[in-house]
Design a protein around this motif. Structure first.
Motif, PDB file in Angstrom:
ATOM      1  N   PRO A   1     -18.535  53.958  92.506  1.00 33.58           N
ATOM      2  CA  PRO A   1     -18.906  52.621  92.033  1.00 33.58           C
ATOM      3  C   PRO A   1     -19.771  52.701  90.780  1.00 33.58           C
ATOM      4  O   PRO A   1     -20.728  53.478  90.710  1.00 33.58           O
ATOM      5  CB  PRO A   1     -19.681  52.038  93.212  1.00 33.58           C
ATOM      6  N   GLY A   2     -19.396  51.912  89.772  1.00 31.94           N
ATOM      7  CA  GLY A   2     -20.112  51.900  88.501  1.00 31.94           C
ATOM      8  C   GLY A   2     -19.495  52.783  87.440  1.00 31.94           C
ATOM      9  O   GLY A   2     -19.831  52.659  86.254  1.00 31.94           O
ATOM     10  N   GLU A   3     -18.592  53.701  87.815  1.00 33.14           N
ATOM     11  CA  GLU A   3     -17.959  54.584  86.840  1.00 33.14           C
ATOM     12  C   GLU A   3     -16.712  53.931  86.252  1.00 33.14           C
ATOM     13  O   GLU A   3     -16.064  53.089  86.886  1.00 33.14           O
ATOM     14  CB  GLU A   3     -17.599  55.922  87.481  1.00 33.14           C
ATOM     15  N   ARG A   4     -16.368  54.352  85.022  1.00 36.73           N
ATOM     16  CA  ARG A   4     -15.226  53.780  84.324  1.00 36.73           C
ATOM     17  C   ARG A   4     -14.332  54.917  83.822  1.00 36.73           C
ATOM     18  O   ARG A   4     -14.809  56.009  83.527  1.00 36.73           O
ATOM     19  CB  ARG A   4     -15.680  52.899  83.151  1.00 36.73           C
ATOM     20  N   LEU A   5     -13.039  54.624  83.718  1.00 37.97           N
ATOM     21  CA  LEU A   5     -12.065  55.604  83.256  1.00 37.97           C
ATOM     22  C   LEU A   5     -11.205  54.971  82.168  1.00 37.97           C
ATOM     23  O   LEU A   5     -10.463  54.020  82.428  1.00 37.97           O
ATOM     24  CB  LEU A   5     -11.173  56.084  84.412  1.00 37.97           C
ATOM     25  N   ALA A   6     -11.324  55.490  80.938  1.00 38.22           N
ATOM     26  CA  ALA A   6     -10.474  55.021  79.844  1.00 38.22           C
ATOM     27  C   ALA A   6      -9.125  55.728  79.926  1.00 38.22           C
ATOM     28  O   ALA A   6      -9.041  56.882  80.323  1.00 38.22           O
ATOM     29  CB  ALA A   6     -11.144  55.304  78.503  1.00 38.22           C
ATOM     30  N   PHE A   7      -8.056  55.010  79.540  1.00 34.28           N
ATOM     31  CA  PHE A   7      -6.742  55.644  79.508  1.00 34.28           C
ATOM     32  C   PHE A   7      -5.985  55.200  78.265  1.00 34.28           C
ATOM     33  O   PHE A   7      -6.212  54.108  77.726  1.00 34.28           O
ATOM     34  CB  PHE A   7      -5.930  55.332  80.778  1.00 34.28           C
TER      35      PHE A   7
ATOM     36  N   LEU B   1      -8.186  59.474  80.857  1.00 31.63           N
ATOM     37  CA  LEU B   1      -6.821  59.762  81.296  1.00 31.63           C
ATOM     38  C   LEU B   1      -5.896  59.649  80.085  1.00 31.63           C
ATOM     39  O   LEU B   1      -5.629  58.555  79.597  1.00 31.63           O
ATOM     40  CB  LEU B   1      -6.403  58.775  82.389  1.00 31.63           C
ATOM     41  N   ARG B   2      -5.424  60.800  79.604  1.00 30.24           N
ATOM     42  CA  ARG B   2      -4.551  60.814  78.436  1.00 30.24           C
ATOM     43  C   ARG B   2      -3.103  60.658  78.881  1.00 30.24           C
ATOM     44  O   ARG B   2      -2.619  61.378  79.749  1.00 30.24           O
ATOM     45  CB  ARG B   2      -4.714  62.115  77.654  1.00 30.24           C
ATOM     46  N   ILE B   3      -2.408  59.685  78.272  1.00 28.70           N
ATOM     47  CA  ILE B   3      -0.996  59.432  78.560  1.00 28.70           C
ATOM     48  C   ILE B   3      -0.219  59.713  77.278  1.00 28.70           C
ATOM     49  O   ILE B   3      -0.255  58.917  76.326  1.00 28.70           O
ATOM     50  CB  ILE B   3      -0.774  57.986  79.040  1.00 28.70           C
ATOM     51  N   GLY B   4       0.440  60.849  77.229  1.00 27.84           N
ATOM     52  CA  GLY B   4       1.101  61.287  76.006  1.00 27.84           C
ATOM     53  C   GLY B   4       2.456  60.652  75.802  1.00 27.84           C
ATOM     54  O   GLY B   4       3.491  61.322  75.939  1.00 27.84           O
ATOM     55  N   HIS B   5       2.472  59.398  75.487  1.00 25.86           N
ATOM     56  CA  HIS B   5       3.718  58.671  75.226  1.00 25.86           C
ATOM     57  C   HIS B   5       3.519  57.828  73.970  1.00 25.86           C
ATOM     58  O   HIS B   5       2.517  57.121  73.849  1.00 25.86           O
ATOM     59  CB  HIS B   5       4.075  57.778  76.418  1.00 25.86           C
ATOM     60  N   ASP B   6       4.474  57.901  73.059  1.00 23.47           N
ATOM     61  CA  ASP B   6       4.329  57.190  71.785  1.00 23.47           C
ATOM     62  C   ASP B   6       4.251  55.676  71.963  1.00 23.47           C
ATOM     63  O   ASP B   6       3.754  54.973  71.079  1.00 23.47           O
ATOM     64  CB  ASP B   6       5.511  57.529  70.860  1.00 23.47           C
ATOM     65  N   GLY B   7       4.742  55.166  73.100  1.00 19.01           N
ATOM     66  CA  GLY B   7       4.717  53.726  73.325  1.00 19.01           C
ATOM     67  C   GLY B   7       3.435  53.215  73.947  1.00 19.01           C
ATOM     68  O   GLY B   7       3.301  52.007  74.184  1.00 19.01           O
ATOM     69  N   VAL B   8       2.489  54.104  74.232  1.00 23.69           N
ATOM     70  CA  VAL B   8       1.211  53.718  74.824  1.00 23.69           C
ATOM     71  C   VAL B   8       0.151  53.644  73.733  1.00 23.69           C
ATOM     72  O   VAL B   8       0.066  54.540  72.877  1.00 23.69           O
ATOM     73  CB  VAL B   8       0.785  54.722  75.915  1.00 23.69           C
TER      74      VAL B   8
END
Length: 248
Positions: A25-31, A40-47
């Motif tokens: 609780p209180g933590e955040r995750l950028a993607f 969280l890295r999403i290796g897709h050119d459409g993201v």
């Protein structure tokens, strides 16, 4: 103590063991396509480079859509089509589902990000309350034939895709045969018409004004039943032949 678990989209490289991100609780995750090492890295050119952010809370989580033009959909895989939409730029949209799937449209692909949230807390029903009980919003008897018909109509969307086509009347008849050997097209259609009146989708025959014809009757019944949990996956047991008891 962790509040939620985030599972990234599958890839050919890490499909057997997908990395999980655990948030307290209180933590955040950028993607997104280009995020800090902790994200969280999403290796897709459409993201988008900064596509969004997930924030954990005690009993729920929120989703921020940081993209400029793309709407995200959060599905409840256990809710037979239940979902919410998070518009571009929307910050901290609360998500009420215990198990969720964020669907990211990405240049023709749909990338799923799964989020497992904590189990919900519910108020315990108290005994001995004063006064008359509250009348139920929808009165259904799970031992009646009309409920078995409704369960058979809902079954494809409860067991499979939320957008699965509804069964035909003949398919409903065949599905009901184990519990109701005498089922026929006429009896099934009568129960469908009865359900439309009972669940107030159309006026009853005793009314002076018959009202407009109800198009898409089966679709309306299934939509109402699933939206308000009149039929759950556990209720599909009525479709099997019960030992020593027949549908009335």
């Amino acid at each position: 103590m962790y509040s939620i678990i985030v599972v990234p989209p599958p890839t050919t490289e890490d499909e057997p063991a997908r990395t999980q991100y655990r948030l307290a609780p209180g933590e955040r995750l950028a993607f997104g396509r280009s995020v800090p090492e902790s994200g969280l890295r999403i290796g897709h050119d459409g993201v988008s480079r900064r596509a969004g952010e997930i924030a954990a809370h005690g009993t729920f989580w929120t989703l921020s859509n940081l993209s400029a033009h793309q709407t995200y959909v959060v599905e409840n895989p256990e809710g037979a089509g239940e979902h919410i939409k998070v518009a571009p730029g929307r910050l901290d949209a609360p998500v009420p589902f215990e198990f969720s799937r964020i669907v990211l449209p990405a240049a023709g692909d749909l990338l799923p990000v799964e989020v497992w949230a904590p189990r919900h807390d519910y108020l315990r029903e108290e005994d001995g309350t004063d006064g008359e009980p509250t009348a139920p919003a929808f009165s259904v008897d799970r031992t009646k034939r009309y409920f078995a018909v409704l369960a058979a109509l809902c079954e494809p969307r409860l067991r499979g895709s939320p957008h699965a086509p509804l069964p035909t009347t003949d398919q409903v008849v065949e599905r009901l045969r184990p519990a109701w050997p005498a089922a026929s097209r006429t009896s099934v259609q009568w129960n469908i018409d009865y359900l439309a009146v009972k669940l107030r989708l159309k006026p009853g025959p005793e009314t002076a004004e018959p009202g407009p014809r109800l198009n898409g009757k089966k679709e309306s019944l299934v939509s109402l039943a699933l939206r308000f949990d009149l039929v759950r996956e556990d209720d599909l047991v009525v479709l099997a032949a019960p030992s020593g008891r027949a549908l009335r």
